[in-house]
Design a protein around this motif. Sequence first.
Motif, PDB file in Angstrom:
ATOM      1  N   ASP A 154      11.961  -4.714   1.833  1.00 45.37           N
ATOM      2  CA  ASP A 154      12.620  -5.178   0.609  1.00 45.37           C
ATOM      3  C   ASP A 154      11.839  -6.309  -0.065  1.00 45.37           C
ATOM      4  O   ASP A 154      11.824  -6.423  -1.290  1.00 45.37           O
ATOM      5  N   LEU A 155      11.163  -7.119   0.742  1.00 43.52           N
ATOM      6  CA  LEU A 155      10.381  -8.225   0.169  1.00 43.52           C
ATOM      7  C   LEU A 155       9.267  -7.707  -0.727  1.00 43.52           C
ATOM      8  O   LEU A 155       8.761  -8.423  -1.583  1.00 43.52           O
ATOM      9  N   TYR A 156       8.855  -6.458  -0.485  1.00 43.00           N
ATOM     10  CA  TYR A 156       7.687  -5.912  -1.197  1.00 43.00           C
ATOM     11  C   TYR A 156       8.052  -4.720  -2.085  1.00 43.00           C
ATOM     12  O   TYR A 156       7.204  -3.896  -2.415  1.00 43.00           O
ATOM     13  N   ASN A 157       9.320  -4.650  -2.476  1.00 34.82           N
ATOM     14  CA  ASN A 157       9.783  -3.554  -3.354  1.00 34.82           C
ATOM     15  C   ASN A 157       9.563  -2.171  -2.753  1.00 34.82           C
ATOM     16  O   ASN A 157       9.349  -1.201  -3.480  1.00 34.82           O
ATOM     17  N   ILE A 158       9.580  -2.106  -1.440  1.00 34.51           N
ATOM     18  CA  ILE A 158       9.433  -0.809  -0.771  1.00 34.51           C
ATOM     19  C   ILE A 158      10.826  -0.335  -0.372  1.00 34.51           C
ATOM     20  O   ILE A 158      11.626  -1.129   0.127  1.00 34.51           O
ATOM     21  N   ARG A 159      11.086   0.950  -0.609  1.00 30.07           N
ATOM     22  CA  ARG A 159      12.396   1.492  -0.264  1.00 30.07           C
ATOM     23  C   ARG A 159      12.297   2.405   0.959  1.00 30.07           C
ATOM     24  O   ARG A 159      11.213   2.829   1.341  1.00 30.07           O
ATOM     25  N   THR A 160      13.444   2.693   1.548  1.00 32.14           N
ATOM     26  CA  THR A 160      13.443   3.518   2.764  1.00 32.14           C
ATOM     27  C   THR A 160      13.576   5.008   2.399  1.00 32.14           C
ATOM     28  O   THR A 160      14.132   5.352   1.354  1.00 32.14           O
ATOM     29  N   GLY A 161      13.083   5.834   3.293  1.00 31.78           N
ATOM     30  CA  GLY A 161      13.213   7.293   3.134  1.00 31.78           C
ATOM     31  C   GLY A 161      13.104   7.899   4.515  1.00 31.78           C
ATOM     32  O   GLY A 161      12.142   8.592   4.834  1.00 31.78           O
ATOM     33  N   SER A 162      14.111   7.645   5.331  1.00 28.70           N
ATOM     34  CA  SER A 162      13.994   7.937   6.767  1.00 28.70           C
ATOM     35  C   SER A 162      13.813   9.411   7.079  1.00 28.70           C
ATOM     36  O   SER A 162      14.419  10.282   6.455  1.00 28.70           O
ATOM     37  N   HIS A 163      12.985   9.632   8.075  1.00 28.43           N
ATOM     38  CA  HIS A 163      12.756  10.936   8.672  1.00 28.43           C
ATOM     39  C   HIS A 163      14.102  11.543   9.085  1.00 28.43           C
ATOM     40  O   HIS A 163      14.949  10.853   9.643  1.00 28.43           O
ATOM     41  N   LEU A 200       0.818  -1.215   0.000  1.00 26.85           N
ATOM     42  CA  LEU A 200       0.000   0.000   0.000  1.00 26.85           C
ATOM     43  C   LEU A 200       0.850   1.262   0.000  1.00 26.85           C
ATOM     44  O   LEU A 200       0.317   2.367  -0.119  1.00 26.85           O
ATOM     45  N   ILE A 201       2.162   1.100   0.183  1.00 26.63           N
ATOM     46  CA  ILE A 201       3.063   2.261   0.190  1.00 26.63           C
ATOM     47  C   ILE A 201       4.295   1.956  -0.667  1.00 26.63           C
ATOM     48  O   ILE A 201       4.554   0.784  -1.004  1.00 26.63           O
ATOM     49  N   ASP A 202       5.063   3.008  -0.955  1.00 27.72           N
ATOM     50  CA  ASP A 202       6.266   2.858  -1.772  1.00 27.72           C
ATOM     51  C   ASP A 202       7.534   3.149  -0.980  1.00 27.72           C
ATOM     52  O   ASP A 202       8.603   2.650  -1.316  1.00 27.72           O
ATOM     53  N   TYR A 203       7.404   3.993   0.043  1.00 25.67           N
ATOM     54  CA  TYR A 203       8.568   4.365   0.874  1.00 25.67           C
ATOM     55  C   TYR A 203       8.183   4.292   2.341  1.00 25.67           C
ATOM     56  O   TYR A 203       7.100   4.735   2.722  1.00 25.67           O
ATOM     57  N   ILE A 204       9.122   3.759   3.138  1.00 29.22           N
ATOM     58  CA  ILE A 204       8.883   3.684   4.578  1.00 29.22           C
ATOM     59  C   ILE A 204       9.806   4.692   5.274  1.00 29.22           C
ATOM     60  O   ILE A 204      11.007   4.703   5.041  1.00 29.22           O
ATOM     61  N   ARG A 205       9.180   5.557   6.098  1.00 29.50           N
ATOM     62  CA  ARG A 205       9.908   6.705   6.672  1.00 29.50           C
ATOM     63  C   ARG A 205      10.306   6.534   8.130  1.00 29.50           C
ATOM     64  O   ARG A 205      10.674   7.499   8.791  1.00 29.50           O
ATOM     65  N   CYS A 206      10.214   5.322   8.663  1.00 31.08           N
ATOM     66  CA  CYS A 206      10.647   5.111  10.045  1.00 31.08           C
ATOM     67  C   CYS A 206      12.091   5.569  10.178  1.00 31.08           C
ATOM     68  O   CYS A 206      12.856   5.544   9.221  1.00 31.08           O
ATOM     69  N   THR A 207      12.435   5.932  11.409  1.00 29.39           N
ATOM     70  CA  THR A 207      13.776   6.448  11.619  1.00 29.39           C
ATOM     71  C   THR A 207      14.430   5.753  12.812  1.00 29.39           C
ATOM     72  O   THR A 207      13.736   5.281  13.712  1.00 29.39           O
ATOM     73  N   ILE A 208      15.745   5.701  12.786  1.00 33.46           N
ATOM     74  CA  ILE A 208      16.488   4.939  13.781  1.00 33.46           C
ATOM     75  C   ILE A 208      16.130   5.369  15.201  1.00 33.46           C
ATOM     76  O   ILE A 208      15.886   4.538  16.068  1.00 33.46           O
ATOM     77  N   VAL A 209      16.046   6.689  15.445  1.00 31.06           N
ATOM     78  CA  VAL A 209      15.853   7.164  16.822  1.00 31.06           C
ATOM     79  C   VAL A 209      14.476   6.820  17.394  1.00 31.06           C
ATOM     80  O   VAL A 209      14.345   6.611  18.592  1.00 31.06           O
TER      81      VAL A 209
END
Length: 402
Positions: free
Chosen positions: A303-312, A278-287
């Motif tokens: 990665d299993l679902y072709n989703i890439r990261t885009g951290s806050h 349902l999304i393309d980028y996940i924005r979770c952040t380390i902190v």
Amino acid sequence: MKIRDIRVNVTCPGRNFITLKITTDDGVYGLGDATLNGRELAVVSYLQDHVAPCLIGRDAHQIEDIWQYLYRGAYWRRGPVTMTAIAAVDMALWDIKAKVAGLPLYQLLGGRCREGVMVYGHANGGTVDETLGEMEKYMGLGYKAIRLQTGVPGMKSTYGVSKDKMYYEPADADLPTENVWSTEKYLDSVPKLFEKARAKFGFDHHLLHDVHHRLTPIEAARLGKSLEPYRLFWLEDAVVADNPESFRLIRQHTTTPLAVGEVFNSIHDCRQLMQEQLIDYIRCTIVHAGGISHMRRIASLADLYNIRTGSHGATDLSPVSMAAALHFDLSIPNFGIQEYMRHTAETDAVFPHTYSFKDGYLHPGEGPGLGVDLDEALAEKYPYKRAYLPVNRLQDGTLYNW
Ligand code: KDG
Ligand code: MG
């Protein structure tokens, strides 16, 4: 290598930052960011009163065991305060391990997968023309990706439009500032911004936009559809993600890529959104999402679902977080982009660091560990100052999402 000392540093060089410092009996120390904007002292207490006593004497090398101990051992799982505290410990222990190994942290995470970390900057202004003037400045600085936010005609203020051109700091008052919100006015203004940006500068740069959780699913679907001709890199936080199914409705109507997750703190917040694509980028952040150890799990699931990261990476994440994010971003296969909101010179002086910006990319540096330090003497000169994020009300006074 046993944990000998744990300290929590509170400083406010222009804004509040909480930093955990863990020292081993060998004298090696690691740093972890523990800043939770507007709720900082809750994490200070969690660390000082509940975490520190359990960690003294433990083997600093047992990062995963300590993570599980703090997560499972608390019985009360998840939540921003807990997960920020765990993140700080996790970051500090990875910093120690990498310092002991004499390697930059990314080497311990599997080595680099790319040459640099593509970041996006923040062009904003009260009017469309002012925002486009700012965009041109970011292009001149070499940014490949730029977030555009602009004032909404008829509204006094909105998220993402700063008073100070260089820096953006929404936690601006001793008690929450009250803003007024109109979805109708906003929805009219955003497509005009992107239409003008593409007409003026073409399609060579990635453009992003943050809705900051202010739409209903059907409104977000309409916005996504109306922005399709301008090919956004992403539309962020189009709706509140408490109910992941909201994204299904948006998805049915638009091909504009969707990003969400800066307020998530657990892989379980992400699971359904990822598994149903349902999304393309996940924005979770380390902190805020349990540290490097937990973010690696989140990225692997994505990665299993072709989703890439885009951290806050807003200013309320300290340079310690930024450094940790860069090592992580460099080491994972499904990195997408990293948010980079500049810190002030005062903040940078309190947190000397090796990461650097060049041509739209950040580089963590090649020193051992995270590559960031804390000048404690300088930090002491900036005592804690209570500061809240604003709240939003609709025009009739109803409390809304900020
Ligand atoms: O503390 C809240 C900010 O980090 C947040 O409002 C910033 O939405 C944000 C972003 O995308 O940077
Ligand atoms: Mg955001």
